[in-house]
Design an enzyme around this catalytic site. Structure first.
Site, PDB file in Angstrom:
ATOM      1  N   GLU A  81       0.827  -1.212   0.000  1.00 36.89           N
ATOM      2  CA  GLU A  81       0.000   0.000   0.000  1.00 36.89           C
ATOM      3  C   GLU A  81       0.863   1.265   0.000  1.00 36.89           C
ATOM      4  O   GLU A  81       0.665   2.158   0.828  1.00 36.89           O
ATOM      5  CB  GLU A  81      -0.946  -0.015   1.211  1.00 36.89           C
ATOM      6  CG  GLU A  81      -1.838  -1.248   1.248  1.00 36.89           C
ATOM      7  CD  GLU A  81      -2.928  -1.181   2.326  1.00 36.89           C
ATOM      8  OE1 GLU A  81      -2.742  -0.447   3.314  1.00 36.89           O
ATOM      9  OE2 GLU A  81      -3.957  -1.849   2.162  1.00 36.89           O
ATOM     10  N   GLU A  83      -6.217  -8.339   0.091  1.00 41.68           N
ATOM     11  CA  GLU A  83      -6.598  -8.420   1.501  1.00 41.68           C
ATOM     12  C   GLU A  83      -8.102  -8.206   1.611  1.00 41.68           C
ATOM     13  O   GLU A  83      -8.640  -7.266   1.024  1.00 41.68           O
ATOM     14  CB  GLU A  83      -5.914  -7.322   2.337  1.00 41.68           C
ATOM     15  CG  GLU A  83      -4.417  -7.446   2.469  1.00 41.68           C
ATOM     16  CD  GLU A  83      -3.795  -6.367   3.367  1.00 41.68           C
ATOM     17  OE1 GLU A  83      -4.547  -5.634   4.047  1.00 41.68           O
ATOM     18  OE2 GLU A  83      -2.558  -6.268   3.388  1.00 41.68           O
TER      19      GLU A  83
END
Ligand SMILES: *[C@@H]1O[C@H](CO)[C@@H](O)[C@H](O)[C@H]1NC(C)=O
Ligand SMILES: *[C@@H]1O[C@H](CO)[C@@H](O)[C@H](O)[C@H]1NC(C)=O
Ligand SMILES: *[C@@H]1O[C@H](CO)[C@@H](O)[C@H](O)[C@H]1NC(C)=O
Ligand SMILES: *[C@@H]1O[C@H](CO)[C@@H](O)[C@H](O)[C@H]1NC(C)=O
Ligand SMILES: *[C@@H]1O[C@H](CO)[C@@H](O)[C@H](O)[C@H]1NC(C)=O
Length: 476
Positions: free
Chosen positions: A118, A263
């Site tokens: 991220e 995720e």
């Protein structure tokens, strides 16, 4: 004859559905004590999870997946991006030592390398904007030059905040304006290299961040009024979010790039919405959706998912919230938290937990009620919590109902356990004492730490020490 053929097909269909659900899971190790990789392999196999996503490429960990049939995604942490971006030789060396080295016959089934984690999160203030794409290019180039490019793809796990649709629906989606050009370059690179776009999507966070978010929309059980957008009805946040990405990719001329959900999950503690009841509801609906093998209205095919996460991690940053340390479908010690059925048939049973877990002794560290000088209590508790994990005590948490003394004991015990029950860590100027009676209170667990598996000080380090010792002897 035809009958026999039919039987064979029937048998193998049944077999294949009972083996591969294409389900993956993230395994992070930001915990004071982690389960050994051999135990992780056992848990994945016992629960028919056949892919694992790691956050590093630690040699000692990765080698345990050799010959297991479990597909592995390696990770490169954000703090390595600069090195990989600036130094192609370093990338080549890394591929040689940490990818190719595992690919012998019967070795590790590595399929992806996750470059950064991220990296474009707004919270990082743009720290990784310059290095991420060059690092991605260098890693893929190094994989290609090692002859692995067809089998192993480099990608970037992105938070869903890299795209947005303002206050409109998915049909108005686009990449975030500050990184739009960069995201376009990256997704075209994926397209050229046949690599997937990895995205992390969290309905829980929408709920956590926005009081007005409709609770029902976070789940998959359709107990909500559909929201219409451009002729499509959405009954859950996940579909709408993923379709926003689909539209964003299309606008960037990247249609056709495969999307993988890197995720997805729900935490069970440390938040008003983080509890076992809601997590069970989320996963139950999610597995049923997954079983249909249908994606979203704009991405109708099969989607690969990696659950977040396998186990709780008591040293994760809690900047986003106390729930961060409670994402596991298993507790810190590999015990399952709630029943589920990953086949989506609704026959929910407790997942199979970690076997042969080695706990520390049955000892707890609690407040010494006879301590005289209690002036240092607040600062001691603060110290203990800042260096351990008191997130279960926070608002909405499983230990939020403790009384004042209970709060102190909880903090002291977590500090004691996370320091391997070192007696020095249960002193606090005489405010603390070690007891052998279970200190847990109702549903608030005072956990016992795990025996450290000495991950980083592996055999190599011991060998080095021995070699050093013998050198020392010969010098004498
Ligand atoms: C890559 O492999 C080398 C050689 O085994 C090892 O020394 C190094 O620590 C590994 N890198 C990572 C990030 O695990
Ligand atoms: C980002 O900027 C904010 C405000 O300037 C600062 O508080 C924070 O520490 C910065 N974060 C990082 C990761 O640099
Ligand atoms: C879980 O959280 C929801 C929302 O805050 C709440 O209504 C529910 O009572 C909680 N369940 C348990 C068992 O704590
Ligand atoms: C215990 O600590 C929690 C978290 O700091 C706090 O919300 C709660 O009020 C405390 N309880 C008592 C009785 O002090
Ligand atoms: C302590 O008690 C709690 C709650 O009753 C229980 O769940 C836990 O397993 C016990 N711990 C040990 C080490 O016996």
């Amino acid at each position: 004859m035809a009958h026999i053929k039919l039987l064979i097909w029937a048998c193998c269909l049944a077999l294949s559905t009972s083996f591969a659900y294409g389900l993956g899971v993230n395994w992070g190790t930001q915990a004071a004590q982690t389960l050994p990789p051999s135990t992780i392999v056992q848990m994945l196999k016992d629960n028919k999870i056949d892919k694992v996503k790691l956050f590093d490429s630690d040699h000692w960990t990765v080698k345990y997946f050799a010959g297991t049939g479990i597909e592995v995604m390696l990770g490169l942490p954000n703090n390595q991006l600069e090195k990989f971006a600036n130094d192609y030789d370093f990338a080549k060396e890394w591929v040689k030592n940490n990818v190719s080295a595992h690919l012998y016959n019967g070795g590790v089934d590595i399929k992806f390398v996750a470059v950064g984690n991220e990296p474009f999160l707004k919270a990082y203030n743009g720290s990784f904007l310059k290095t991420t794409f060059p690092a991605l290019q260098n890693v893929q180039k190094a994989l290609n030059s090692a002859g692995l490019g067809d089998k192993i793809k480099a990608t970037i796990p992105q938070n869903a905040d890299v795209y947005e649709s303002g206050n409109s629906g998915p049909s108005q989606g686009d990449f975030r304006s500050d990184i739009r050009d960069l995201m376009q370059k990256i997704c075209r690179f994926f397209k050229d290299n046949n690599a997937p776009f990895l995205v992390n999507i969290y309905p829980f966070l929408s709920l956590h961040e926005n009081k007005h978010f409709p609770l029902e929309f976070a789940f998959f059980d359709g107990q909500t009024k559909a929201v219409r957008d451009n002729g499509i009805s959405y009954t859950n946040m996940f579909d709408a979010n993923l379709d926003t990405l689909v539209v964003s990719l299309k606008k960037a001329s990247c249609s056709g790039v495969k999307i993988i959900v890197g995720e997805i999950g729900w935490p069970t503690d440390g938040d008003l919405y983080g509890n076992v009841t809601l997590a069970k509801r989320f996963y139950s609906g999610f597995f049923k959706k997954m079983a249909t093998k249908k994606g979203t209205p704009l991405y109708p095919g099969f989607i690969e998912y990696y659950l977040f996460s396998l186990t709780d991690e008591n040293q994760k940053s809690i900047l986003p919230g106390s729930f961060e340390r409670h994402w596991g479908i298993f507790r810190y010690d590999g015990k399952p938290k709630f029943p589920m059925d990953i086949t989506g048939q609704g026959h929910e049973t407790m997942p199979i937990g970690a076997k042969n877990v080695k706990y520390l002794e049955n000892k707890w560290c609690v407040l010494n009620k006879y301590a005289e000088d209690i002036g240092k209590l607040p600062s001691s508790v603060q110290y203990a919590c800042s260096r351990s994990d008191c997130t279960a005590v926070d608002y909405g948490g499983s230990c939020n109902k403790l009384d004042g003394d209970g709060n102190v004991s909880y903090a002291f015990n977590m500090y004691f356990q996370m320091n391997g029950q070192d007696v020095e860590s249960c002193v606090f100027d005489g405010l603390a004492k070690i007891v052998e009676k279970n200190a847990s209170v109702d549903s608030c667990l005072f956990p016992i730490g795990l025996e450290s598996v000495g991950v980083r000080i592996g055999v190599d380090a011991i060998l080095n020490i021995l070699v050093g010792f013998f050198l020392f002897l010969t010098l004498l």
